[in-house]
Scaffold this motif. Structure first.
Motif, PDB file in Angstrom:
ATOM      1  N   SER A  31     -20.816 -93.508   5.225  1.00  0.00           N
ATOM      2  CA  SER A  31     -21.708 -92.280   4.864  1.00  0.00           C
ATOM      3  C   SER A  31     -22.206 -92.459   3.497  1.00  0.00           C
ATOM      4  O   SER A  31     -21.818 -93.342   2.839  1.00  0.00           O
ATOM      5  N   VAL A  32     -23.196 -91.513   3.203  1.00  0.00           N
ATOM      6  CA  VAL A  32     -23.538 -91.570   1.788  1.00  0.00           C
ATOM      7  C   VAL A  32     -22.351 -91.447   0.819  1.00  0.00           C
ATOM      8  O   VAL A  32     -22.410 -92.075  -0.134  1.00  0.00           O
ATOM      9  N   TYR A  33     -21.416 -90.690   1.318  1.00  0.00           N
ATOM     10  CA  TYR A  33     -20.294 -90.383   0.281  1.00  0.00           C
ATOM     11  C   TYR A  33     -19.669 -91.663   0.003  1.00  0.00           C
ATOM     12  O   TYR A  33     -19.283 -92.110  -1.106  1.00  0.00           O
ATOM     13  N   THR A  34     -19.043 -92.182   1.193  1.00  0.00           N
ATOM     14  CA  THR A  34     -18.291 -93.480   0.894  1.00  0.00           C
ATOM     15  C   THR A  34     -19.044 -94.428   0.317  1.00  0.00           C
ATOM     16  O   THR A  34     -18.328 -95.066  -0.350  1.00  0.00           O
ATOM     17  N   ARG A  35     -20.186 -94.665   0.420  1.00  0.00           N
ATOM     18  CA  ARG A  35     -20.819 -95.806   0.007  1.00  0.00           C
ATOM     19  C   ARG A  35     -20.957 -95.569  -1.580  1.00  0.00           C
ATOM     20  O   ARG A  35     -20.908 -96.390  -2.080  1.00  0.00           O
ATOM     21  N   SER A  36     -21.222 -94.066  -1.898  1.00  0.00           N
ATOM     22  CA  SER A  36     -21.225 -93.912  -3.405  1.00  0.00           C
ATOM     23  C   SER A  36     -20.078 -94.241  -3.998  1.00  0.00           C
ATOM     24  O   SER A  36     -20.142 -94.712  -5.249  1.00  0.00           O
ATOM     25  N   LEU A  37     -19.025 -93.986  -3.222  1.00  0.00           N
ATOM     26  CA  LEU A  37     -17.683 -94.056  -3.733  1.00  0.00           C
ATOM     27  C   LEU A  37     -17.302 -95.514  -3.725  1.00  0.00           C
ATOM     28  O   LEU A  37     -16.953 -96.132  -4.876  1.00  0.00           O
ATOM     29  N   GLY A  38     -17.773 -96.487  -2.995  1.00  0.00           N
ATOM     30  CA  GLY A  38     -17.763 -97.824  -3.051  1.00  0.00           C
ATOM     31  C   GLY A  38     -18.730 -98.562  -4.144  1.00  0.00           C
ATOM     32  O   GLY A  38     -18.224 -99.197  -5.052  1.00  0.00           O
ATOM     33  N   MET A  39     -19.923 -97.783  -4.290  1.00  0.00           N
ATOM     34  CA  MET A  39     -20.783 -98.310  -5.620  1.00  0.00           C
ATOM     35  C   MET A  39     -19.916 -97.981  -6.987  1.00  0.00           C
ATOM     36  O   MET A  39     -20.112 -98.910  -7.928  1.00  0.00           O
ATOM     37  N   ILE A  40     -19.132 -97.244  -6.944  1.00  0.00           N
ATOM     38  CA  ILE A  40     -18.695 -96.606  -8.384  1.00  0.00           C
ATOM     39  C   ILE A  40     -17.220 -97.149  -8.492  1.00  0.00           C
ATOM     40  O   ILE A  40     -16.587 -96.977  -9.675  1.00  0.00           O
ATOM     41  N   ALA A  41     -16.649 -97.918  -7.331  1.00  0.00           N
ATOM     42  CA  ALA A  41     -15.188 -98.125  -7.512  1.00  0.00           C
ATOM     43  C   ALA A  41     -14.876 -98.858  -8.429  1.00  0.00           C
ATOM     44  O   ALA A  41     -13.867 -98.658  -9.098  1.00  0.00           O
TER      45      ALA A  41
ATOM     46  N   LEU B 258     -21.923-108.549  11.941  1.00  0.00           N
ATOM     47  CA  LEU B 258     -21.813-107.184  11.326  1.00  0.00           C
ATOM     48  C   LEU B 258     -20.716-106.793  10.865  1.00  0.00           C
ATOM     49  O   LEU B 258     -19.744-106.924  11.800  1.00  0.00           O
ATOM     50  N   PRO B 259     -20.435-106.125   9.623  1.00  0.00           N
ATOM     51  CA  PRO B 259     -19.133-105.931   9.267  1.00  0.00           C
ATOM     52  C   PRO B 259     -18.765-104.200   9.725  1.00  0.00           C
ATOM     53  O   PRO B 259     -19.406-103.351   9.548  1.00  0.00           O
ATOM     54  N   ARG B 260     -17.836-104.412  10.841  1.00  0.00           N
ATOM     55  CA  ARG B 260     -17.443-103.170  11.432  1.00  0.00           C
ATOM     56  C   ARG B 260     -16.479-102.072  10.839  1.00  0.00           C
ATOM     57  O   ARG B 260     -16.768-101.021  11.103  1.00  0.00           O
ATOM     58  N   ALA B 261     -15.616-102.699  10.101  1.00  0.00           N
ATOM     59  CA  ALA B 261     -14.398-101.850   9.539  1.00  0.00           C
ATOM     60  C   ALA B 261     -14.673-101.617   8.057  1.00  0.00           C
ATOM     61  O   ALA B 261     -13.592-101.418   7.605  1.00  0.00           O
ATOM     62  N   ASP B 262     -15.762-101.739   7.504  1.00  0.00           N
ATOM     63  CA  ASP B 262     -15.962-101.425   6.213  1.00  0.00           C
ATOM     64  C   ASP B 262     -16.136 -99.870   6.085  1.00  0.00           C
ATOM     65  O   ASP B 262     -17.071 -99.165   6.341  1.00  0.00           O
ATOM     66  N   TRP B 263     -15.039 -99.196   5.224  1.00  0.00           N
ATOM     67  CA  TRP B 263     -14.916 -98.004   5.162  1.00  0.00           C
ATOM     68  C   TRP B 263     -16.217 -97.362   4.136  1.00  0.00           C
ATOM     69  O   TRP B 263     -16.665 -96.272   4.448  1.00  0.00           O
ATOM     70  N   SER B 264     -16.699 -98.240   3.412  1.00  0.00           N
ATOM     71  CA  SER B 264     -17.531 -97.886   2.514  1.00  0.00           C
ATOM     72  C   SER B 264     -18.854 -97.586   2.943  1.00  0.00           C
ATOM     73  O   SER B 264     -19.902 -97.170   2.320  1.00  0.00           O
ATOM     74  N   LEU B 265     -19.231 -97.928   4.367  1.00  0.00           N
ATOM     75  CA  LEU B 265     -20.407 -98.096   4.799  1.00  0.00           C
ATOM     76  C   LEU B 265     -20.633 -96.905   5.756  1.00  0.00           C
ATOM     77  O   LEU B 265     -21.635 -96.690   6.400  1.00  0.00           O
TER      78      LEU B 265
ATOM     79  N   GLN C 139     -23.969-105.726   5.819  1.00  0.00           N
ATOM     80  CA  GLN C 139     -23.539-104.455   5.179  1.00  0.00           C
ATOM     81  C   GLN C 139     -24.461-103.354   5.175  1.00  0.00           C
ATOM     82  O   GLN C 139     -24.393-102.271   5.532  1.00  0.00           O
ATOM     83  N   ILE C 140     -25.769-103.763   4.698  1.00  0.00           N
ATOM     84  CA  ILE C 140     -26.831-102.875   4.577  1.00  0.00           C
ATOM     85  C   ILE C 140     -27.233-102.571   6.068  1.00  0.00           C
ATOM     86  O   ILE C 140     -27.440-101.284   6.232  1.00  0.00           O
ATOM     87  N   LEU C 141     -27.390-103.335   7.191  1.00  0.00           N
ATOM     88  CA  LEU C 141     -27.718-102.992   8.433  1.00  0.00           C
ATOM     89  C   LEU C 141     -26.586-102.004   8.929  1.00  0.00           C
ATOM     90  O   LEU C 141     -26.946-100.930   9.793  1.00  0.00           O
ATOM     91  N   GLU C 142     -25.302-102.333   8.820  1.00  0.00           N
ATOM     92  CA  GLU C 142     -24.127-101.657   9.117  1.00  0.00           C
ATOM     93  C   GLU C 142     -24.360-100.096   8.509  1.00  0.00           C
ATOM     94  O   GLU C 142     -24.108 -98.996   9.090  1.00  0.00           O
ATOM     95  N   TYR C 143     -24.599-100.074   7.193  1.00  0.00           N
ATOM     96  CA  TYR C 143     -24.725 -98.615   6.413  1.00  0.00           C
ATOM     97  C   TYR C 143     -25.876 -97.847   7.102  1.00  0.00           C
ATOM     98  O   TYR C 143     -25.714 -96.714   7.440  1.00  0.00           O
ATOM     99  N   PHE C 144     -27.105 -98.488   7.332  1.00  0.00           N
ATOM    100  CA  PHE C 144     -28.017 -97.693   7.938  1.00  0.00           C
ATOM    101  C   PHE C 144     -27.992 -97.314   9.399  1.00  0.00           C
ATOM    102  O   PHE C 144     -28.245 -96.278   9.659  1.00  0.00           O
ATOM    103  N   ALA C 145     -27.299 -98.177   9.890  1.00  0.00           N
ATOM    104  CA  ALA C 145     -27.030 -97.867  11.280  1.00  0.00           C
ATOM    105  C   ALA C 145     -26.034 -96.625  11.269  1.00  0.00           C
ATOM    106  O   ALA C 145     -26.271 -95.659  11.969  1.00  0.00           O
TER     107      ALA C 145
END
Lengths: 542, 320
Positions: A289-299, A280-287, B96-102
């Protein structure tokens, strides 16, 4: 209508053919209907001629004192809207089917890939021709009412020319979609190409000796034909060139489609690992919160838009410096250039005033970026991407505001990078500018992007993604029309205040007008508040 | 056991089109409840109302005593959800999906999450768009189970899973039940419901038409018995017996196929009066029961009211 892929595809396009054709044809009919009023007196007619010359940079005014010439000139900027549907249809034609998984079923039929693609392409071209015909007929009907001597052939040629430029961008979209994993990425890239093509076409009308540059844009060849202008007619060579260009891009697109994996892309980037992994990717900043994920999506798209907008702004600085002396001398004898500079808030050809006139494109471009992002929001709901997110303990409001905040961050990023790029360009070229005002001009475009995003979110509360995007784009064109051409047409002040660009002012010359910006912020805030209230209550699409 | 899901007179229409109408039922904490119905019956609408993705026109839905719409955030802390048509970001990897939802759930037990990944044999390094249908389903299932939710709401969860993973899913559901967690499982795969559920509700054309224990449903079964005799027998002798619904003479009268509703005692006693060569009994599957409910046009909805005292069609008792 279900007997072949061609007929089925044509059936799918029936609403856009009618909707787009009738809408854009009706717009032309309305323009013609206004002719008697606009040309009411010789003085009024002379004023129109003068205005046309002033706004030549938007559309070339040829025989603007005739109904056909006036209509052609006034219709000029709508190319941006006309091409939107073909652009979306072009990316959806093959890539959209792959996204939905329906291409697998289609290709299970005893038909080759090339035939499937060609049948769809033929349906698309038929749809464009039908759309062009509808526009042509409505143009003829509109012209007939004002007793114009416009022939049916000329009207149909006008529609055909529109269909050809649409076919070119449709083919570009088809080609681009062979290199992207998703339809939306292809739409974004093609929209960027469209904007660049329009701006590149404009260049030769503003900057002398740059026809060679404009000739790189397909829009230039579209503008060579003016069938409605008496004595000017259609440029058969240009129309054939557009046809050839469309054929070339389409052939390339179909050729690539026939040779790649379904669901894959034509250019593969090397995969990192082929070993199954459980990590599992532990250090991925974009995952986080909703905000960071949204930012990652439009980066990625933000980076491209930043490159385009900041690059264009820096290029404006360089042009302003390089053409400074030339423009000053031109200003002495050119009313058109003088009027162009007035858009930037000045009567004199100083460095800042020339650049200020160019800078009015900045909020337009940022707003175009916001249109693409607002489209993504409504498309995500339509595609069911919000469903599982909303099964987590995240309030709906946080989801919407998180996405919006990401757009806000992206607009700030674009603006700041634009400021840096223009500053560097001015230092490098030795163009002296007030850096406080430059900062004001670059940063005050932020609320304009957010305004469009907020309105897009508002529309998304009720409308489907395609309608939302179409309406938002149309609104943008109307605003451009009101602000850039409205002053010349002596539109009432109240009408001009309906366009956000009115509130941008000329910050490069006069700094930030806080009260004006607050109007934009307030309208955006209201739109966002209503969008939030709607989203908090609405049924989420399945 | 107390009810953890309470649905009362829940109604949803899509403009002029039917969604669900006056649906009422309760699910006790710790039970595995099967929600059955054909496509378009209203299963997903009911589930999406429970998940507050849709707003009910009338009626109420409560989970753990909390209103599904008003207290949606509190409820979603308790829930794991698998939608009927899961859609996730195509450009993220499974990991990544599982990490995000976690993260959206405020963190989960990572050791348990890794265990789930191993159990479902999921390669987390691939992008969602690169997954097969079954692997996409695995990602969605893991995200629903990974925080050990008190209630699992699963809309046709095994669609696309291979038999091995279906088996793994069944054991995950059984484990959840053994741990006292509640599972609300919608399906039209009856064998799945038969294996895992303790109670079922059947929805048809937006109305709940049957509610009962899984064994109770089996009790309203319609046996078919084929009896072969050494010589022809009068078929009429069986037609008048208690519970016999249909009699069909076979092999010139030396065999009969008898459909029985309820106990077969009278038929066996009558058959014993003749020289029996063979007797074959066909157990009805839930499939048969299910189909029977759908082929009947006169099936009335279960009236609203306290669960456990419901009557259906005036003749068949449905009990909770």
């Amino acid at each position: 209508m279900f007997r072949s892929i061609y007929l089925k595809s044509l059936r799918d396009y029936r609403v856009p053919i009618l909707g787009w054709g009738l809408g854009l044809g009706a717009l032309m009919a309305v323009i013609f209907a206004a002719v008697p009023t606009v040309f009411a007196t010789p003085a009024a007619k002379a004023a129109v001629v003068s205005i046309g010359a002033s706004y030549a940079w938007i559309a070339e005014p040829i025989k603007i004192d005739t109904p056909g010439g006036y209509a052609t000139w006034k219709y000029g900027i709508t190319i941006l809207v006309v091409v939107i549907w073909p652009l979306l249809a072009g990316t959806g034609m093959l890539r959209g089917e792959e996204d939905r998984g329906s291409m697998d079923v289609l290709l299970s039929l005893p038909r080759g890939r090339v035939r499937v693609a060609l049948e769809k392409l033929a349906a698309m071209w038929t749809a464009l021709l039908a759309m062009g015909l509808v526009i042509g007929l409505l143009t003829f009907a509109g012209a007939a009412k004002v007793s114009s001597d416009l022939s049916l052939g000329a009207s149909v040629a006008f529609g055909l020319n529109l269909a050809l430029i649409c076919a070119v961008f449709l083919s570009i979209a088809l080609l681009v979609s062979q290199f992207t994993q998703e339809r939306r990425s292809a739409s974004g890239v093609t929209a960027g190409i469209l904007l660049v093509a329009i701006v590149v076409d404009m260049v030769h009308r503003v900057v002398p000796n740059t026809v060679w540059l404009s000739q790189l844009s397909p829009v230039y060849y579209y503008n060579l034909s003016k069938p409605l202008v008496p004595g000017y007619g259609a440029n058969l060579g240009a129309m054939l060139f557009l046809l050839a260009l469309s054929g070339l891009f389409s052939a390339a697109g179909v050729w690539l489609f026939a040779r790649r994996d379904v669901g894959g892309v034509s250019l593969h980037l090397p995969e990192r690992s082929s070993q199954p992994a459980r990590a599992l990717p532990r250090a991925d900043w974009s995952l986080r919160s909703v905000y960071t994920r949204s930012l990652g999506m439009i980066a990625t798209s933000t980076l491209w838009w930043t490159l385009a907008i900041a690059g264009l702004a820096a290029w404006f600085v360089i042009i302003a410096k390089q053409t400074e002396a030339q423009l000053k001398s031109l200003l002495q004898g050119s009313a058109a250039l003088g009027d162009f500079l007035k858009l930037g808030g000045s009567d004199s050809a100083t460095n800042a005033s020339i650049l200020s006139a160019f800078f009015i494109f900045m909020p337009v471009l940022l707003m175009a970026f916001a249109v693409t992002q607002a489209n993504r929001w409504s498309a995500d709901e339509e595609d069911g991407l919000l469903e599982i997110v909303l099964s987590t303990p995240q309030p709906r409001l946080r989801l919407l505001l998180g996405r919006f905040a990401a757009i806000g961050t992206a607009t700030i990023f674009i603006s700041v990078l634009t400021l840096i790029a223009t500053t560097v360009a001015s230092i490098a070229t030795g163009l002296s500018l007030d850096y406080g005002n430059l900062a004001a001009a670059s940063l005050s475009i932020i609320p304009f992007g957010l305004l469009v995003a907020a309105i897009g979110y508002l529309f998304a509360g009720w409308l489907r993604a395609a309608v939302d995007t179409g309406l938002l784009s149309f609104l943008l064109v109307i605003w451009v029309f009101i602000s850039f051409i409205g002053p010349g047409l002596s539109l009432p002040d109240a009408t001009q205040k309906l366009s956000p660009f009115y509130y941008y002012g000329s910050p490069l010359l006069h700094g930030v007008q806080v009260a004006d910006l607050l109007v934009i912020v307030a309208v955006g805030a209201v739109a966002l508040a209503v969008a939030s209230a709607r989203f908090a209550r609405k049924d989420i699409s399945a | 056991m107390s009810s953890i899901i309470q649905v009362e007179n829940l109604t949803k229409r899509y403009g002029g089109k039917r969604g669900i109408d006056q649906v009422s039922f309760e699910v006790a904490e710790g039970e595995v409840f099967g929600f059955l119905g054909p496509n378009g019956a209203g299963k997903t609408t009911t589930i999406r109302l429970l998940m507050a993705l849709l707003h009910a026109d009338s009626g109420s839905a409560r989970i753990a005593g909390l209103d599904c719409w008003d207290k949606t955030i509190e409820i979603k802390r308790l829930i794991g959800y698998v939608p009927g048509e899961p859609s996730l970001d195509r450009n993220l990897t499974g990991g990544q999906i599982l990490e995000y939802f976690a993260n959206l759930r405020g963190g989960v037990d990572r050791a348990y999450l890794k265990k789930l990944i191993e159990r479902m044999d999921l390669d987390t390094s691939r992008k969602f768009r690169q997954y097969s249908t079954g692997n996409k389903r695995k990602v969605v299932l893991i995200q629903a189970f990974m925080h050990r939710p008190r209630v699992l709401i699963l809309d046709e969860p095994t669609s696309g899973l291979d038999p091995l993973n279906q088996q793994e899913f069944d054991s995950m559901v059984k484990e959840a039940r053994d741990e006292g967690r509640t599972v609300f499982l919608s399906s039209h795969v009856l064998s799945e419901v038969e294996k895992t559920c303790t109670r079922v509700g059947i929805i048809r054309e937006g109305r709940l038409v049957k509610l009962g224990g899984i064994h109770e449903l089996m009790d309203i079964k319609r046996y078919e018995i084929t009896i072969a005799f050494a010589k022809p027998v009068p078929a009429d002798a069986f037609a008048k017996l208690e519970g016999v619904v249909e009699v069909e003479p076979l092999s010139n009268g030396s065999a009969v196929r008898i459909a029985i509703q309820g106990a077969a005692d009278a038929v066996i006693k009558e058959a014993a009066q003749y020289p029996v060569v063979s007797l074959t009994s066909y157990e009805p599957s839930l499939e048969d029961i299910f189909l029977r409910y759908y082929e009947r046009d006169d099936t009335a909805p279960i009236p609203s009211g306290p669960a456990g005292h419901l009557t259906m069609n005036g003749e068949e008792a449905a009990r909770v």
